[in-house]
Structures are given as C-alpha cells and as structure tokens.
Design a protein around this motif. Structure first.
Motif, PDB file in Angstrom:
ATOM      1  N   ALA A  18       0.891   6.780   1.564  1.00 10.96           N
ATOM      2  CA  ALA A  18       1.146   6.505   0.150  1.00 10.96           C
ATOM      3  C   ALA A  18       0.145   5.440  -0.307  1.00 10.96           C
ATOM      4  CB  ALA A  18       2.583   6.045  -0.059  1.00 10.96           C
ATOM      5  N   TYR A  19      -1.118   5.795  -0.185  1.00 14.55           N
ATOM      6  CA  TYR A  19      -2.205   4.845  -0.367  1.00 14.55           C
ATOM      7  C   TYR A  19      -2.241   4.199  -1.748  1.00 14.55           C
ATOM      8  CZ  TYR A  19      -4.456   8.826  -2.603  1.00 14.55           C
ATOM      9  OH  TYR A  19      -4.739   9.875  -3.426  1.00 14.55           O
ATOM     10  N   LYS A  46     -12.723   5.689  -1.075  1.00 11.82           N
ATOM     11  CA  LYS A  46     -11.367   6.089  -1.450  1.00 11.82           C
ATOM     12  C   LYS A  46     -10.658   4.956  -2.193  1.00 11.82           C
ATOM     13  CE  LYS A  46      -7.117   8.112   0.173  1.00 11.82           C
ATOM     14  NZ  LYS A  46      -6.624   9.094   1.105  1.00 11.82           N
ATOM     15  N   VAL A  47     -10.878   3.724  -1.780  1.00 11.21           N
ATOM     16  CA  VAL A  47     -10.264   2.584  -2.477  1.00 11.21           C
ATOM     17  C   VAL A  47     -10.792   2.507  -3.905  1.00 11.21           C
ATOM     18  CG1 VAL A  47     -10.034   0.067  -2.511  1.00 11.21           C
ATOM     19  CG2 VAL A  47      -9.839   1.305  -0.343  1.00 11.21           C
ATOM     20  N   GLU A  54      -6.814   6.897 -10.017  1.00 11.29           N
ATOM     21  CA  GLU A  54      -5.456   7.317  -9.663  1.00 11.29           C
ATOM     22  C   GLU A  54      -4.371   6.301  -9.968  1.00 11.29           C
ATOM     23  OE1 GLU A  54      -5.072   9.340  -5.872  1.00 11.29           O
ATOM     24  OE2 GLU A  54      -7.262   9.389  -5.729  1.00 11.29           O
ATOM     25  N   ILE A  55      -4.711   5.046 -10.017  1.00 10.64           N
ATOM     26  CA  ILE A  55      -3.713   4.030 -10.361  1.00 10.64           C
ATOM     27  C   ILE A  55      -3.766   3.872 -11.871  1.00 10.64           C
ATOM     28  CG2 ILE A  55      -3.011   1.627 -10.101  1.00 10.64           C
ATOM     29  CD1 ILE A  55      -4.302   1.695  -7.300  1.00 10.64           C
ATOM     30  N   ALA A  62      -4.485  -8.267 -12.284  1.00  9.58           N
ATOM     31  CA  ALA A  62      -4.878  -7.407 -11.162  1.00  9.58           C
ATOM     32  C   ALA A  62      -6.178  -6.676 -11.480  1.00  9.58           C
ATOM     33  CB  ALA A  62      -3.770  -6.418 -10.833  1.00  9.58           C
ATOM     34  N   ILE A  63      -6.373  -6.304 -12.731  1.00  4.45           N
ATOM     35  CA  ILE A  63      -7.642  -5.678 -13.133  1.00  4.45           C
ATOM     36  C   ILE A  63      -8.781  -6.668 -12.937  1.00  4.45           C
ATOM     37  CG2 ILE A  63      -8.962  -4.762 -15.086  1.00  4.45           C
ATOM     38  CD1 ILE A  63      -6.245  -3.589 -16.077  1.00  4.45           C
ATOM     39  N   ASP A  64      -8.570  -7.909 -13.353  1.00  5.56           N
ATOM     40  CA  ASP A  64      -9.587  -8.946 -13.154  1.00  5.56           C
ATOM     41  C   ASP A  64      -9.902  -9.119 -11.670  1.00  5.56           C
ATOM     42  OD1 ASP A  64      -9.656  -9.358 -15.886  1.00  5.56           O
ATOM     43  OD2 ASP A  64      -8.343 -11.120 -15.815  1.00  5.56           O
TER      44      ASP A  64
END
Length: 75
Positions: A18-19, A46-47, A54-55, A62-64
């Motif tokens: 569940a990456y 992939k990250v 995907e997120i 968190a974006i920063d």
C-alpha cells in the motif's frame, strides 16, 4: 521504517504494498533518513510518480517538504 510514523496502525500488519499511504505518511512526517528508506524500498522513480500522480491530497506543509526532498517535482 520506524513504527512511530505509523502509530495508528498495527505495525506488524502494515501492507507495505500500500505504497501510497506509506509514501504520503513519510513525506508528511519523515526526515531525510526516512525519505532515503522509501526510495531504497520503492525506487526513486516510483516515489516521484506516486507523489506527482497518485497522491491526490497532501497538506501544504507536506507539499513544501516534498518539493524540498524532490526538487524535480517543481517541473
């Protein structure tokens, strides 16, 4: 991965496949060491793809952080 990042899960029962959940959690709360660990586990591309495509929600802090760890996301 340290259990403190997954306080609301039974750590030994986490489905690491569940990456999206794992990557989002670490981007929100982890430091460079944890970022390096998810890159080793899931592979850098992939990250990046997961964060970019995907997120669908990350808080602004968190974006920063994601942009700090992965400057190529600015493109």
């Amino acid at each position: 991965m340290h259990p403190k990042f997954f306080w609301d899960f039974r750590f030994d029962e986490i489905k690491w496949e569940a990456y999206k959940m794992v990557i989002a959690r670490i981007v929100k709360r982890g430091g460079q060491e944890e970022i390096d660990e998810i890159i080793r586990f899931y592979v850098h591309e992939k990250v990046i793809r997961t964060i970019r495509d995907e997120i669908h929600f990350l808080p602004s802090n968190a974006i920063d952080r994601a942009l700090k760890f992965f400057p190529q996301l600015k493109k």
